[in-house]
Design a protein around this motif. Structure first.
Motif, short mmCIF file in Angstrom:
data_model
loop_
_atom_site.label_atom_id
_atom_site.label_comp_id
_atom_site.label_asym_id
_atom_site.label_seq_id
_atom_site.Cartn_x
_atom_site.Cartn_y
_atom_site.Cartn_z
N THR A 47 0.91 -1.13 -0.02
CA THR A 47 0.00 -0.05 -0.05
C THR A 47 0.85 1.29 -0.07
N SER A 56 -2.97 0.31 -3.60
CA SER A 56 -2.48 -0.99 -3.05
C SER A 56 -2.57 -2.03 -4.31
N ASP A 68 -6.77 -1.46 -4.70
CA ASP A 68 -7.58 -0.40 -3.72
C ASP A 68 -8.84 -0.08 -4.37
N PHE A 108 -5.15 -3.67 6.19
CA PHE A 108 -5.37 -3.55 4.93
C PHE A 108 -6.62 -3.73 4.53
#
Length: 335
Positions: A47, A56, A68, A108
């Motif tokens: 990330t 990410s 992401d 995450f």
């Protein structure tokens, strides 16, 4: 650009992943599978915050994939994280490294600003069987009289009052001996063996008044959909107290059925409280036709029931919720 849906699981997961994936693709989405047992030795997760943007990336055998910007995440399983790492590191580094690995992965997953069918934090909360029972009771569901304790005397008094109770662990409790896993199932405790409870001091247990069963139900809730199956667990001596003891022989004997509308409504309310769109719920139907809520499993299995339906309707329901083609409870990151 095709929208992506990430499935968090592990390499040994069962065929239900393939069925859900099939329906997701039919809905016009791409599937990215993240097997956590391949992290970090094979799967690499990065990330980056740069130039005012967060990005990410997952790097695996298929290449580098941006994750992401995904449409949704299905957090199904997180088994065997860091598999093989113990053999790669000196023992003094292994524990600390695993702490960082878990914190990074779960951090995450919590931070993804999209819809998530399951989250680590939700699973941790749902691990509390005590809270489940208290919420179910507040919602008007019937729950068995219960005692959760490590006090032998409290357990003995509870057993003397109810004459016959069942004892169970609150986790997937297993004892490993010579490399063999011995799962501790639900067992009946009568008045004449309460003296065996002195070791309770070292490990708490949950005790519940024994309910004479007419049948047992497994209720899978996906979004607003409810799929109910019943089993006559009293047909086998092994399964009378805990159907899992004879689970393999009962796999094909489950029958799809329906719940009373009032019970269905309260189960939907239960998922509203936890703000989740998936739950596998265990219910006992007594000889008097009372419906006793036993527990909700945040990631409870459904594949053997799905296999008994036409066209794997539970898998389709999961895919439709992930693809926003069915009602769901919004749970993205709020700012």
């Amino acid at each position: 650009m095709t929208q992506k849906i990430v499935i968090i699981t592990h390499t040994e997961d069962n065929f239900s992943i393939d069925k859900v994936t099939e329906y997701i693709i039919k809905n016009g989405f791409e599937v990215v599978r993240f097997d956590v047992d391949l992290y970090p030795l094979t799967n690499k997760l990065s990330t980056i915050f740069q130039d005012g943007k967060w990005m990410s990336f997952l790097e695996n055998e298929e290449g580098k994939i941006r994750i992401d910007d995904v449409a949704a995440v299905w957090y199904r399983r997180a088994y065997n994280i860091g598999s093989g790492l113990k053999e790669e590191l000196e023992p003094k580094f292994f524990g600390a490294a695993m702490g960082e690995i878990r914190n990074t992965l779960f951090g995450f997953l919590e931070s993804l600003d999209c819809y998530s069918l399951g989250k680590p934090s939700v699973y941790r909360r749902l691990d509390s069987k005590e809270e489940q029972l208290k919420i179910a009771h507040k919602l008007g569901l019937t729950v068995p009289e219960t005692c959760i304790t490590n006090n032998p005397e409290a357990a003995k008094q509870f057993i003397l009052k109810h004459k016959s109770v069942v004892a169970k662990m609150q986790t997937g409790f297993a004892i490993y001996e010579d490399g063999v896993e011995n799962v501790v199932f639900t067992n009946v405790i009568e008045e004449d063996n309460i003296d065996q409870l002195d070791n309770l001091l070292y490990c708490p247990m949950q005790f519940q008044k024994k309910i004479e069963k007419k049948k047992e139900l497994r209720v899978t809730v996906v979004g607003q959909d409810i799929f109910t199956f019943e089993i006559d667990s009293q047909q086998s001596e092994e399964s009378k107290v805990d159907w899992r003891k004879d689970g393999v022989n009962l796999l094909q004997k489950w029958v799809q059925t329906e719940l009373p509308a009032e019970v269905e409504g309260k189960l939907r309310q239960l998922l509203d409280v936890y703000h989740v769109d998936y739950g596998a719920i265990d219910i006992i139907v007594s000889l008097e036709n009372d419906y006793y809520f036993i527990e909700i499993n945040a990631a409870g299995e459904f594949f053997w029931l799905d296999n008994l339906t036409d066209n794997n309707i539970i898998s389709k329901s999961i895919a439709d919720v992930l693809c926003d083609k069915a009602p769901r409870r919004n749970n993205g990151v709020l700012i």
